[in-house]
Design a protein around this motif. Structure first.
Motif, PDB file in Angstrom:
ATOM      1  N   ALA A 287      -7.098  42.267  -7.626  1.00  0.00           N
ATOM      2  CA  ALA A 287      -6.614  42.654  -8.921  1.00  0.00           C
ATOM      3  C   ALA A 287      -4.629  42.837  -9.093  1.00  0.00           C
ATOM      4  O   ALA A 287      -4.327  42.898  -9.833  1.00  0.00           O
ATOM      5  CB  ALA A 287      -6.873  44.121  -9.867  1.00  0.00           C
ATOM      6  N   ALA A 288      -4.532  43.252  -7.726  1.00  0.00           N
ATOM      7  CA  ALA A 288      -3.374  43.104  -7.903  1.00  0.00           C
ATOM      8  C   ALA A 288      -2.967  41.376  -7.601  1.00  0.00           C
ATOM      9  O   ALA A 288      -1.374  41.740  -8.337  1.00  0.00           O
ATOM     10  CB  ALA A 288      -2.759  43.741  -6.016  1.00  0.00           C
ATOM     11  N   ASP A 289      -3.528  40.386  -7.561  1.00  0.00           N
ATOM     12  CA  ASP A 289      -2.941  39.873  -7.201  1.00  0.00           C
ATOM     13  C   ASP A 289      -2.724  38.828  -8.736  1.00  0.00           C
ATOM     14  O   ASP A 289      -1.940  38.351  -9.316  1.00  0.00           O
ATOM     15  CB  ASP A 289      -3.493  38.091  -6.829  1.00  0.00           C
ATOM     16  N   LEU A 290      -3.896  39.036  -9.414  1.00  0.00           N
ATOM     17  CA  LEU A 290      -3.739  39.209 -11.240  1.00  0.00           C
ATOM     18  C   LEU A 290      -2.913  39.912 -11.879  1.00  0.00           C
ATOM     19  O   LEU A 290      -1.670  39.386 -13.104  1.00  0.00           O
ATOM     20  CB  LEU A 290      -5.047  39.997 -11.788  1.00  0.00           C
ATOM     21  N   ALA A 291      -1.731  40.717 -11.350  1.00  0.00           N
ATOM     22  CA  ALA A 291      -0.973  42.094 -12.075  1.00  0.00           C
ATOM     23  C   ALA A 291       0.327  41.358 -11.828  1.00  0.00           C
ATOM     24  O   ALA A 291       1.025  41.843 -12.433  1.00  0.00           O
ATOM     25  CB  ALA A 291      -1.069  43.265 -11.575  1.00  0.00           C
ATOM     26  N   THR A 292       0.394  40.981 -10.105  1.00  0.00           N
ATOM     27  CA  THR A 292       1.542  39.952 -10.027  1.00  0.00           C
ATOM     28  C   THR A 292       1.435  38.680 -11.232  1.00  0.00           C
ATOM     29  O   THR A 292       2.706  38.128 -11.195  1.00  0.00           O
ATOM     30  CB  THR A 292       1.506  39.515  -8.410  1.00  0.00           C
ATOM     31  N   LEU A 293       0.564  38.316 -11.158  1.00  0.00           N
ATOM     32  CA  LEU A 293       0.270  37.101 -11.760  1.00  0.00           C
ATOM     33  C   LEU A 293       1.099  36.364 -13.176  1.00  0.00           C
ATOM     34  O   LEU A 293       1.525  35.979 -13.954  1.00  0.00           O
ATOM     35  CB  LEU A 293      -0.933  36.250 -12.005  1.00  0.00           C
ATOM     36  N   GLU A 294       0.677  38.316 -13.908  1.00  0.00           N
ATOM     37  CA  GLU A 294       1.235  38.729 -15.163  1.00  0.00           C
ATOM     38  C   GLU A 294       2.405  38.508 -14.936  1.00  0.00           C
ATOM     39  O   GLU A 294       2.456  38.112 -16.347  1.00  0.00           O
ATOM     40  CB  GLU A 294      -0.108  39.444 -15.516  1.00  0.00           C
ATOM     41  N   ARG A 295       2.748  39.448 -14.593  1.00  0.00           N
ATOM     42  CA  ARG A 295       4.343  39.980 -14.467  1.00  0.00           C
ATOM     43  C   ARG A 295       4.809  38.448 -14.374  1.00  0.00           C
ATOM     44  O   ARG A 295       6.433  38.302 -14.329  1.00  0.00           O
ATOM     45  CB  ARG A 295       4.267  40.590 -13.231  1.00  0.00           C
ATOM     46  N   LEU A 296       4.583  37.430 -13.610  1.00  0.00           N
ATOM     47  CA  LEU A 296       5.261  36.176 -13.476  1.00  0.00           C
ATOM     48  C   LEU A 296       4.996  35.627 -14.623  1.00  0.00           C
ATOM     49  O   LEU A 296       6.084  35.464 -15.236  1.00  0.00           O
ATOM     50  CB  LEU A 296       5.172  35.498 -12.585  1.00  0.00           C
ATOM     51  N   ALA A 297       3.739  35.862 -15.528  1.00  0.00           N
ATOM     52  CA  ALA A 297       3.888  35.235 -16.657  1.00  0.00           C
ATOM     53  C   ALA A 297       4.876  35.288 -17.478  1.00  0.00           C
ATOM     54  O   ALA A 297       5.442  34.384 -18.766  1.00  0.00           O
ATOM     55  CB  ALA A 297       2.409  35.257 -16.394  1.00  0.00           C
ATOM     56  N   LEU A 298       4.594  37.153 -17.782  1.00  0.00           N
ATOM     57  CA  LEU A 298       5.783  37.468 -19.003  1.00  0.00           C
ATOM     58  C   LEU A 298       7.263  37.194 -18.478  1.00  0.00           C
ATOM     59  O   LEU A 298       7.982  36.585 -18.954  1.00  0.00           O
ATOM     60  CB  LEU A 298       5.932  38.984 -19.189  1.00  0.00           C
ATOM     61  N   TRP A 299       7.836  36.636 -17.220  1.00  0.00           N
ATOM     62  CA  TRP A 299       8.967  36.389 -17.196  1.00  0.00           C
ATOM     63  C   TRP A 299       9.295  35.247 -17.465  1.00  0.00           C
ATOM     64  O   TRP A 299      10.289  34.722 -18.324  1.00  0.00           O
ATOM     65  CB  TRP A 299       9.098  36.261 -15.429  1.00  0.00           C
ATOM     66  N   VAL A 300       7.722  33.929 -17.319  1.00  0.00           N
ATOM     67  CA  VAL A 300       7.767  32.378 -17.660  1.00  0.00           C
ATOM     68  C   VAL A 300       8.187  32.816 -18.311  1.00  0.00           C
ATOM     69  O   VAL A 300       9.287  31.482 -19.208  1.00  0.00           O
ATOM     70  CB  VAL A 300       6.957  31.785 -16.751  1.00  0.00           C
ATOM     71  N   LEU A 301       7.970  34.099 -19.731  1.00  0.00           N
ATOM     72  CA  LEU A 301       7.703  33.854 -21.209  1.00  0.00           C
ATOM     73  C   LEU A 301       9.202  34.078 -21.807  1.00  0.00           C
ATOM     74  O   LEU A 301       9.589  33.648 -22.539  1.00  0.00           O
ATOM     75  CB  LEU A 301       6.449  34.707 -22.165  1.00  0.00           C
TER      76      LEU A 301
END
Length: 504
Positions: free
Chosen positions: A78-92
């Motif tokens: 869950a923490a890994d997925l949350a980190t991945l989501e934050r990175l995806a939003l930054w890339v966006l």
């Protein structure tokens, strides 16, 4: 043709732990342990652990016995997925309007229409990987015509960046292993048993026997990789994003119709922003066609705006890039970056100073290539190459000014260039010099101006000096040159001459 970037984060779980605990030594081997019942195994390992022979899938007890002082952390998907989501939003916000998760260890984005803002594909990929590294994350990135090809190239090669040329997907992926096809492990194992080793081997085999034995999944993955079957990217969106949409009962395609509805969406977006007191800095137009493929256009502004006419113009100038195909069934407009917009009251004086607003020009040029727009500002340093910095074109004044007691050239070279000089040491200006294979005779000279090294920057500059001269050659051109060293003591510099700038 779409261009898809796949970003692979091979050590995301361990990188997340290290980012959360900066005190953790970079030499300490770290592994992430997953468990199922009483069984425990390594789910992820960082580079120090891999160098010691630990591998993903190895039993945790064996790894602990092999490596003394091994740091073991329980897996937290869950923490890994949350980190991945934050990175995806930054890339966006930074790279593309169409960004999605490629779980569990990657991000995928469609950069068609946005890569020019980063200076092209090569600069975009290298910059992306470097920025991830700056955040403490190992990353590899690949770009290709399809999601499947980019995903495979990012994970099957050891290079940090891979670019598959347009229309060359088959050549790029034919020699990749079967595991790059995103097939279940049991299917990959069965295909390997049958003698298949690469994607090319599988692609050259008749489809019917494969479908009969393994089902449609093998053919579907091959078609997606080679672009015969569309694989749309469902863009991720922040929860608080301001977005407006328009769906059409009958598909549209005429440029004037597209422009009309873009204008309406811009009006709706500005109304929604006004309710929140915001102005838009970056806005994305997502075009969804009837064949379920997406196109995107991104426009940026130098400062927060809510001007309907101006935002419409930024998109209208690039409507010709939209390829409606068999028709467009949906348009979406999203304010990816929005900031508070404060209205400034105009002065009441009858005599007002006319101030030219150059931000519209900055917006137009920035949307053609955002990396090229900047302003030069002074830095408190006597060393010329350290006395300037690049800042945003609309940034506030930083309060520092350049000294005016010595002349400075209009153009400062990125790096001083070595020149051949005839001069009498230690304090005389050159009689002539040769720069870029052209010999120039010195007609006038002024100097020297001595500049000392900054010992607090580098110890090698403790006693380093430069003697600068402003010289004019016999054609009337003026240059800024210097001698490294004081002309007497070799410890102060090499006594070689360099050209550092050109006067207007």
């Amino acid at each position: 043709m779409a261009r898809v970037v796949s970003v692979f984060l091979p050590t995301l779980p361990t990188d997340r732990i290290r980012r959360a605990d900066p005190s953790l030594s970079v030499e300490t081997p770290l592994v992430i342990v997953a468990r199922s019942g009483s069984k425990r195994w390594i789910a992820a390992a960082d580079q120090p652990a891999i160098k010691l022979g630990l591998r993903v899938g190895m039993p945790a007890a064996k790894a602990q016995a092999l490596v003394h002082g091994l740091m073991m952390i329980d897996a937290d998907p869950a923490a890994d997925l949350a980190t991945l989501e934050r990175l995806a939003l930054w890339v966006l916000s930074q790279y593309s309007p169409v960004v999605a998760l490629d779980s569990p260890d990657g991000i995928v984005m469609d950069t068609e229409g946005a890569d020019h803002l980063q200076g092209g594909e090569e600069l975009m990929l290298s910059g992306l990987v470097n920025r991830f590294r700056g955040r403490g994350l190992s990353a590899r990135a690949a770009i290709a015509d399809t999601w499947g090809a980019a995903h495979a190239l990012a994970r099957s090669t050891g290079r940090e960046t891979v670019i598959a040329p347009r229309g060359a997907t088959a050549k790029a992926v034919n020699r990749l292993p079967l595991s790059s096809l995103r097939l279940p492990a049991e299917i990959v194992a069965s295909l390997s048993t049958l003698g298949f080793a690469t994607v090319g081997d599988l692609a050259a085999t008749p489809r019917a026997p494969l479908t009969l034995r393994f089902g449609p999944e093998v053919g579907r993955r091959l078609d997606q990789m080679f672009g015969r079957l569309a694989e749309p990217i469902d863009p991720i969106r922040p929860a608080d994003i301001v977005e407006v949409q328009k769906s059409f009962a009958e598909p549209i395609g005429a440029p004037e119709t597209i422009e009309k509805y873009i204008n309406r969406l811009v009006r709706q977006l500005c109304q929604a922003l006004e309710k929140r007191g915001l102005g838009v800095r970056r806005v994305d137009l997502i075009v969804q066609r009837v064949d379920n493929t997406l196109q995107s256009l991104r426009a940026g502004t130098a400062k927060p705006v809510r001007d309907i006419a101006w935002l419409t113009k930024l998109f209208r100038d690039r409507i010709e890039r939209i390829e409606p195909g068999f028709g467009i069934e949906k348009l979406s407009l999203a304010a990816v970056i929005a900031e508070p917009l404060v209205k400034v009251q105009s002065a009441s004086s009858l005599i007002e100073e006319q101030v030219t607003d150059v931000t519209p020009l900055i917006d137009v040029l920035g949307n053609r290539g955002g990396q090229r727009i900047f302003r030069v500002a002074p830095v408190a340093s006597d060393v010329p190459e350290r006395s300037v910095q690049r800042i945003a074109p609309t940034a506030d004044e930083i309060g520092t000014t350049w000294p005016l007691h010595w002349p400075r050239p209009a153009r400062l070279l990125a790096h001083p260039e070595l020149i051949e000089v005839i001069a009498l040491l230690p304090d005389h200006p050159p009689v002539s010099f040769t720069w870029r294979s052209k010999r120039r005779r010195v007609k006038r000279a002024d100097g020297p101006e001595r500049i000392f090294g900054e010992w607090w920057q580098r110890s090698s500059e403790w006693i380093a000096v430069r003697d600068y001269f402003v010289i004019e050659d016999d054609t009337g051109e003026s240059f800024w040159i210097f001698r490294s060293g004081d002309g007497v003591d070799e410890d102060t510099g090499s006594h070689k001459w360099f050209l550092h700038g050109v006067f207007a």
